[in-house]
Design a protein around this motif. Structure first.
Motif, mmCIF file in Angstrom:
data_model
loop_
_atom_site.group_PDB
_atom_site.id
_atom_site.type_symbol
_atom_site.label_atom_id
_atom_site.label_comp_id
_atom_site.label_asym_id
_atom_site.label_seq_id
_atom_site.Cartn_x
_atom_site.Cartn_y
_atom_site.Cartn_z
ATOM 1 N N LYS A 142 -5.986 -5.175 1.087
ATOM 2 C CA LYS A 142 -5.034 -4.408 0.139
ATOM 3 C C LYS A 142 -3.833 -4.211 0.780
ATOM 4 N N LEU A 143 -2.642 -4.167 0.162
ATOM 5 C CA LEU A 143 -1.263 -3.949 0.893
ATOM 6 C C LEU A 143 -0.941 -2.447 -0.245
ATOM 7 N N TYR A 144 -0.406 -1.656 0.529
ATOM 8 C CA TYR A 144 0.223 -0.359 0.267
ATOM 9 C C TYR A 144 1.539 -0.193 0.535
ATOM 10 N N SER A 145 2.566 0.529 -0.433
ATOM 11 C CA SER A 145 3.727 0.785 -0.114
ATOM 12 C C SER A 145 4.069 1.877 0.890
ATOM 13 N N TYR A 146 3.288 2.895 0.880
ATOM 14 C CA TYR A 146 3.172 3.954 1.689
ATOM 15 C C TYR A 146 2.335 4.375 2.707
ATOM 16 N N LYS A 205 5.292 6.185 6.892
ATOM 17 C CA LYS A 205 5.720 4.906 6.859
ATOM 18 C C LYS A 205 6.058 4.179 5.494
ATOM 19 N N ILE A 206 7.027 3.491 5.429
ATOM 20 C CA ILE A 206 7.038 2.762 4.282
ATOM 21 C C ILE A 206 6.889 1.267 4.697
ATOM 22 N N ASN A 207 6.083 0.757 3.835
ATOM 23 C CA ASN A 207 5.471 -0.599 4.070
ATOM 24 C C ASN A 207 6.156 -1.743 3.578
ATOM 25 N N ASP A 208 6.627 -2.838 4.249
ATOM 26 C CA ASP A 208 7.148 -4.073 3.505
ATOM 27 C C ASP A 208 6.469 -5.401 4.108
ATOM 28 N N ASN A 209 5.459 -5.632 3.479
ATOM 29 C CA ASN A 209 4.460 -6.609 3.922
ATOM 30 C C ASN A 209 3.984 -6.330 5.430
ATOM 31 N N GLN A 210 4.400 -7.219 6.311
ATOM 32 C CA GLN A 210 3.703 -7.162 7.727
ATOM 33 C C GLN A 210 4.830 -6.118 8.543
ATOM 34 N N ILE A 211 5.603 -5.783 8.026
ATOM 35 C CA ILE A 211 6.696 -4.675 8.802
ATOM 36 C C ILE A 211 6.557 -3.415 8.070
ATOM 37 N N SER A 212 6.583 -2.159 8.989
ATOM 38 C CA SER A 212 6.496 -0.904 8.348
ATOM 39 C C SER A 212 7.674 -0.082 8.956
ATOM 40 N N TYR A 213 8.498 0.539 8.243
ATOM 41 C CA TYR A 213 9.462 1.560 8.792
ATOM 42 C C TYR A 213 8.958 2.737 8.804
ATOM 43 N N ARG A 214 9.184 3.456 10.096
ATOM 44 C CA ARG A 214 8.248 4.642 10.249
ATOM 45 C C ARG A 214 9.249 5.758 10.643
ATOM 46 N N ILE A 215 8.908 7.116 10.601
ATOM 47 C CA ILE A 215 9.402 8.468 11.120
ATOM 48 C C ILE A 215 8.085 8.992 11.521
ATOM 49 N N TYR A 258 -3.377 7.712 5.733
ATOM 50 C CA TYR A 258 -3.814 7.684 4.515
ATOM 51 C C TYR A 258 -2.719 6.498 3.704
ATOM 52 N N ASN A 259 -3.315 5.575 3.014
ATOM 53 C CA ASN A 259 -2.148 4.488 2.503
ATOM 54 C C ASN A 259 -2.501 4.730 1.116
ATOM 55 N N PHE A 260 -1.031 4.609 0.257
ATOM 56 C CA PHE A 260 -1.154 4.804 -1.063
ATOM 57 C C PHE A 260 -0.002 4.209 -1.629
ATOM 58 N N GLY A 261 0.269 3.829 -3.055
ATOM 59 C CA GLY A 261 1.158 3.042 -3.809
ATOM 60 C C GLY A 261 0.831 1.680 -3.712
ATOM 61 N N GLU A 262 -0.467 1.409 -3.985
ATOM 62 C CA GLU A 262 -1.012 0.077 -3.812
ATOM 63 C C GLU A 262 -0.212 -1.090 -4.672
ATOM 64 N N ILE A 263 0.266 -2.324 -3.808
ATOM 65 C CA ILE A 263 0.944 -3.340 -4.261
ATOM 66 C C ILE A 263 0.086 -4.415 -4.945
ATOM 67 N N TYR A 264 -0.913 -4.858 -4.416
ATOM 68 C CA TYR A 264 -2.127 -5.702 -4.661
ATOM 69 C C TYR A 264 -3.169 -5.557 -4.096
ATOM 70 N N GLU A 317 7.348 -0.822 13.062
ATOM 71 C CA GLU A 317 5.973 -1.660 13.485
ATOM 72 C C GLU A 317 5.864 -3.023 12.879
ATOM 73 N N ARG A 318 5.354 -3.965 13.443
ATOM 74 C CA ARG A 318 5.068 -5.164 12.799
ATOM 75 C C ARG A 318 3.628 -5.713 13.157
ATOM 76 N N ASN A 319 2.990 -5.849 11.825
ATOM 77 C CA ASN A 319 1.287 -6.295 12.251
ATOM 78 C C ASN A 319 1.554 -7.985 12.606
ATOM 79 N N PHE A 320 0.627 -8.326 13.260
ATOM 80 C CA PHE A 320 0.476 -9.678 13.804
ATOM 81 C C PHE A 320 -0.240 -10.721 12.718
ATOM 82 N N MET A 321 -1.337 -9.919 11.785
ATOM 83 C CA MET A 321 -2.064 -10.593 10.804
ATOM 84 C C MET A 321 -2.189 -9.591 9.908
ATOM 85 N N TYR A 322 -3.062 -10.075 8.778
ATOM 86 C CA TYR A 322 -3.568 -9.480 7.535
ATOM 87 C C TYR A 322 -5.148 -9.343 7.928
ATOM 88 N N SER A 323 -5.777 -8.580 8.241
ATOM 89 C CA SER A 323 -7.307 -8.440 8.337
ATOM 90 C C SER A 323 -7.491 -6.990 8.677
#
Length: 248
Positions: A43-47, A82-92, A242-248, A127-133
């Protein structure tokens, strides 16, 4: 002869029909007896929001600290958003540390310094993920501002001849930090992440010393420095997220 020719003409069609029957029979058997594996989509989350539960890292050098390369352990000392955009997350992220410390100064037999250290930092990065797993390695980069303040006193060791004094140091600076980490998605919404980094820190430092004793009038002396430091963080952050704002 006619019968033979008729048989030869019908033979391909007869064979093809038998193959179809065999294939159909095989498919029915396969559908009944074989269970194909089902793959679970991560699952992917926005935040994401997290707490820094543990850290093991070098801190900026104080005065002429002898054992400046030693590592300091931290517990519950930071937050990350973090604000997540697919495999890239922008973080403070922020780190807030305060503790009483003791160290040798100038040399191992010269001075012993004791006091309270406060070390705070604010960083922006990605930060950038290498894969979805379930287990996700990632890399990233942070830019930050850091403030390091120490207040304490110094005493000469035995007959070293060093006079006692009160001291205050303050460092303000900017950092660049490449990082590499590993995330483990333990359950929906919850992630454990551990990362290592190397901080390149440039600071402006101000030192204030007030000497104590009969031969001194307690007039403070000041000194200013600019410094580059490399600070290694074997465990820069071990976080529970903790991840929230589910995308799908």
């Amino acid at each position: 002869m006619k019968r033979i020719l008729l048989f030869l003409l019908l033979l391909p069609f007869t064979s093809q029909s038998q193959i179809r029957k065999a294939d159909s029979s095989l498919l029915k058997t396969t559908s009944r007896t074989t269970d194909f594996p089902k793959y679970k989509t991560q699952k992917l989350y926005s935040y994401t929001i997290g707490i820094k539960a543990f850290g093991y890292e070098e801190l900026p050098k104080i005065l002429n600290q002898v054992d400046a390369e030693t590592f300091k352990t931290q517990y519950l000392s930071g937050l990350i958003l973090k604000i997540n955009d697919n495999q890239i997350s922008y973080r403070i992220s922020g780190n807030f540390f305060s503790d009483r410390i003791t160290f040798k100064n100038e040399c191992a037999e010269c001075e012993e310094v004791e006091g309270r250290l406060s070390d705070n930092a604010l960083r922006l990065g990605f930060e950038r993920n290498f894969m979805y797993s379930t287990v996700q390695p990632y890399f990233g980069f942070d830019l930050g501002f850091r403030r390091n303040i120490f207040k304490g006193n110094a005493r000469g060791i035995q007959n070293s001849g060093y006079p006692p004094y009160d001291v205050k140091t303050q460092k303000n600076g900017f950092s660049l930090a490449p990082l590499f980490g590993l995330k483990f998605n333990v359950a929906n919404h919850f992630t454990i992440a551990a990362e290592s980094s190397l901080d390149l820190l440039y600071t402006y430092e101000k030192q204030e010393k007030t000497y104590i004793g009969e031969n001194f009038n307690r007039t403070p002396t000041f000194a200013d420095y600019t410094k580059w430091e490399f600070l290694f963080k074997p465990v820069g952050m071990l976080t529970l997220q903790y991840n929230f704002g589910e995308i799908y």
